[in-house]
Design an enzyme around this catalytic site. Structure first.
Site, PDB file in Angstrom:
ATOM      1  CD  GLU A 132      -2.727   1.029   2.591  1.00 40.40           C
ATOM      2  OE1 GLU A 132      -2.975   2.057   3.237  1.00 40.40           O
ATOM      3  OE2 GLU A 132      -3.156  -0.102   2.903  1.00 40.40           O
ATOM      4  CG  ASP A 133       1.415   3.041   3.080  1.00 36.86           C
ATOM      5  OD1 ASP A 133       0.552   3.578   2.360  1.00 36.86           O
ATOM      6  OD2 ASP A 133       1.203   2.700   4.255  1.00 36.86           O
ATOM      7  CG  ASP A 193      -3.764  -1.493  10.523  1.00 32.84           C
ATOM      8  OD1 ASP A 193      -2.636  -0.980  10.519  1.00 32.84           O
ATOM      9  OD2 ASP A 193      -4.739  -0.987   9.914  1.00 32.84           O
TER      10      ASP A 193
END
Length: 731
Positions: A132-133, A193
């Protein structure tokens, strides 16, 4: 991490979290609490880069220690490789707090490690933000760590806001839940998370804190409850409580601080329980289990005033299931039990895997001490839920009953797929619109109880608490439930709005009219998303039928009713479409429907109205719905009874009460080729149950066989004819 309580150490300090294994105040010995992550040391580790390949990075030592406590033989090499990739990928990135970003996946992984997650879950947790990052791709994760890790990472990866806009959040949750349907470990990672993100929300703007807290309250906390991960759920609840209700949180926190400033009255009760169990020879651990903030707040709202024993509960841990009942017997014999508080969740576990015995004891000064009794394994599952099950897809060890060679190839035995998740996977397909999906998901998760009802054939349906016969119909038949005409619950007639209880047997009476559809009233009684979406879709496709008596609203009054006994004589809707050949209408080629609201029958005066699809619905003259249709300008169509040559008889059946009697009688009648025009069942009495049926026979010669068939139904002891007339010719 907290199993139940935040530690109110000093006023004004942020809530600290107790270790899962931390003993309660009355425990004889203290266990080592879990380590806290040293963010400064992790930051230095991130800036210095990864370590040599021949040893584990110092930054994940706490994760390794926690993991080895649950899995002593775990292979740590894959964790080392996952950390090296995560650290190098996130290097240079920081969180809003200024800490190196790598501290986040490490914290999430430590949360899961302490709950007992297996190595694959921890590997995916370390990597959960890389795709994702960072520039890491899913293919790279798959090549280096395998298909399972890749699937878990993909499952928790958010959808791009650039592509999805405002729909990104609901569609991300849809994606995660669908992935959870195949592997429940996806949601385990997401819950951990979110917990770490909520712990660090203080650096966010207040409005963003509130937005995240509301989504956590409406979606993540109910999911944690359904998956049985109480250790995550309770801390999430407390932190959301602090954000959304700061004044009530502060009051509750002060009450807890004041309580712990004096000796805990539960300590004396715990000592007495230990003494009783020691004398009885039952090996058990007895702990005082503090309530978490939200739990204390709920007890205060329920009881008005808090007593000293309301701030915690006693937890008794034993080795075997049988010991749980042994403890219960000793406590109820030697102490003063509050019998009304007893609940057996071992014999009947909750839908989220939870098992325990609940009871309560009255103290000498009149206070009530609640007691939880469970095995060590039950306790682990109660705290960690599905996380405690390890890898639910790993092949089970071969047994004598099922050797390894006889196991079906590719078969996946999944004990973690609860009924609510299966239902979600079904209804979400029917909700392509993101807004509808999001609101429906939140409403569905607000149902906090599951029930199981049974079909007459012995099959089971899992439904949320508060579900009605309407929900059972759509759960069993899907969109074919549009033609449902009524129901029998535990062998007795019930409206479609009847609220079902756990263990009920439900017989659904289905019509055969292909043009039948649900009434708008059904929406008032539908609790499941599957039912509500199907009803709304039909009503949207048939806007005119949804307003008039050509729809399923004519057949059975769906008014909601709880179980109140047979107060009155309920009417039985016909289990099959009634013959309408004897009705003639002034509309060439029209399909004729007899309205269920007034059940017209010869020699009633009748009238017809044109409805959608070229059909004509026929009502009794003076029917209130017919009058309403006329008042709204619906086109009237002439209708009259024709000469069908059929004969109508009224039969009176007397029987003993028993389950499924109604279903068996109507089935016996149907097997004779006889149409049920109407039926009533009188309230049961000491003499039994009385049924009255109005039936239409094409030939009176069939009547003796029909009576014999009804008398042959077990429990029926008499059938008599009380009336007869031929269907009249047209006037």
């Amino acid at each position: 991490m907290s199993a139940e309580a935040m530690n109110p150490v000093t006023p004004g300090s942020p809530p600290q979290v107790r270790a899962v294994a931390e003993p309660r105040p009355a425990a004889p010995a203290r266990k080592r609490p879990r380590h806290r992550i040293d963010l400064r040391r992790l930051g230095r580790a991130a800036l210095l880069g990864s370590t040599s390949r021949d040893r584990l990075p110092d930054a994940i030592s706490h994760v390794v220690e926690a993991h080895r406590a649950h899995h002593p033989e775990a292979d740590l090499e894959i964790l080392r490789r996952a950390y090296v990739l995560a650290e190098s990928s996130h290097r240079g990135q920081t969180r809003k707090s200024g800490e190196p970003f790598i501290t986040h996946p490490l914290a999430v992984t430590l949360i899961l490690a302490e709950l007992g997650a297996e190595t694959t879950t921890l590997t995916a947790s370390l990597l959960h933000d890389t795709v994702e990052d960072t520039d890491v791709t899913l293919d790279q994760v798959r090549r280096e760590f395998g298909e399972e890790v890749s699937y878990l990472v993909d499952g928790v990866t958010k959808l791009e806001k650039v592509e999805y806009g405002a729909a990104a959040e609901p569609e991300t949750f849809r994606k995660m839940l669908v992935a959870t349907g195949n592997d429940v470990r996806v949601m385990s990672i997401k819950l951990a998370d979110r917990l770490h993100n909520v712990r660090t929300l203080g650096v966010m703007r207040p409005e963003k804190q509130v937005r995240i807290a509301k989504v956590t309250r409406d979606v993540l906390i109910p999911l944690a409850e359904r998956l049985g991960v109480q250790a995550l759920k309770t801390e999430l609840e407390d932190r959301v409580f602090a954000i959304l209700h700061p004044e009530q949180y502060a009051e509750t926190r002060q009450l807890i601080i004041d309580h712990f400033a004096v000796p805990d009255p539960l300590a004396a009760v715990a000592d007495r329980v230990r003494e009783v169990l020691r004398e009885s020879g039952i090996a058990a651990e007895v702990h005082i289990r503090p309530r978490h903030f939200v739990s204390v707040h709920r007890v205060r709202r329920k009881r008005g005033q808090l007593h000293g024993t309301d701030f915690g509960r006693l937890l008794v841990l034993v080795a075997e299931d049988a010991d749980c009942y042994g403890v219960l017997g000793e406590l109820h014999t030697c102490l003063t039990p509050v019998v009304a508080e007893f609940k057996d969740f071992i014999a009947v576990p909750k839908f989220n895997l939870y098992q325990s015995l609940h009871t309560a004891l009255a103290t000498a000064d009149g206070e009530i001490a609640e007691v939880l009794i469970r095995t060590h394994r039950m306790h682990k599952v109660a705290e960690a839920g599905v996380v405690a099950l390890g890898n639910p897809y790993a092949p089970a060890a071969p047994t004598a009953a099922e050797p390894a060679g006889e196991r079906s190839e590719g078969e996946r035995s999944d004990p973690t797929r609860p009924g609510w998740l299966s239902r979600f996977l079904e209804w979400q397909r029917s909700a392509p619109d993101s807004d509808i999906f999001w609101s429906t998901l939140r409403a569905d998760l607000a149902q906090d109880r599951e029930i199981t009802v049974f079909r007459p054939d012995g099959g089971a349906l899992g439904l949320p608490g508060g579900a009605t016969c309407v929900d059972a119909a759509y759960a069993q038949y899907g969109e074919d439930a549009h033609s449902c005409m009524g129901a029998a619950v535990n062998g007795r007639l019930a409206t479609l709005g009847t609220v079902l209880e756990d263990g009920d047997t439900v017989q659904l009476l289905m019509g055969q009219d292909p043009g039948a559809g649900p009434s708008p009233d059904w929406l008032e009684h539908a609790r499941t998303p599957a039912a509500r979406i199907a009803i709304r879709r039909w009503l949207a496709a048939h806007p005119e039928d949804g307003k008039d008596t050509g729809s399923g609203g004519d057949r059975a009054d769906p008014a909601a009713t709880h179980r109140t006994g047979a107060a009155g004589s309920p009417a039985l809707p016909a289990p099959a479409a009634r013959p309408v050949a004897a009705v003639t209408v002034d509309e060439a080629g029209a399909t004729v429907r007899l309205a269920g609201c007034c059940l017209p029958a010869p020699p009633d005066e009748i009238t017809g109205f044109a409805v959608r699809g070229g059909a004509v619905t026929v009502h009794r003259a003076g029917c209130s719905r017919a009058d309403g249709m006329a008042a709204t300008g619906r086109r009237r169509v002439g209708a009259r009874w024709g000469d069908s040559g059929d004969h109508r008889v009224t039969l009176h059946a007397e029987s003993f009460g028993r389950p499924h009697l109604l279903a068996d009688l109507t089935e016996a009648i149907a097997r004779q080729g006889v149409a049920v025009v109407a039926a009533t069942v009188e309230p049961p009495s000491e003499h039994g149950v009385c049924h009255t049926y109005t039936l239409e026979l094409p030939d009176l010669a069939r009547l003796p066989a029909l009576v014999r068939a009804m008398r042959s139904v077990p429990g029926v002891y008499d059938v008599t004819e009380t009336g007869r007339h031929a269907s009249p010719a047209a006037p």
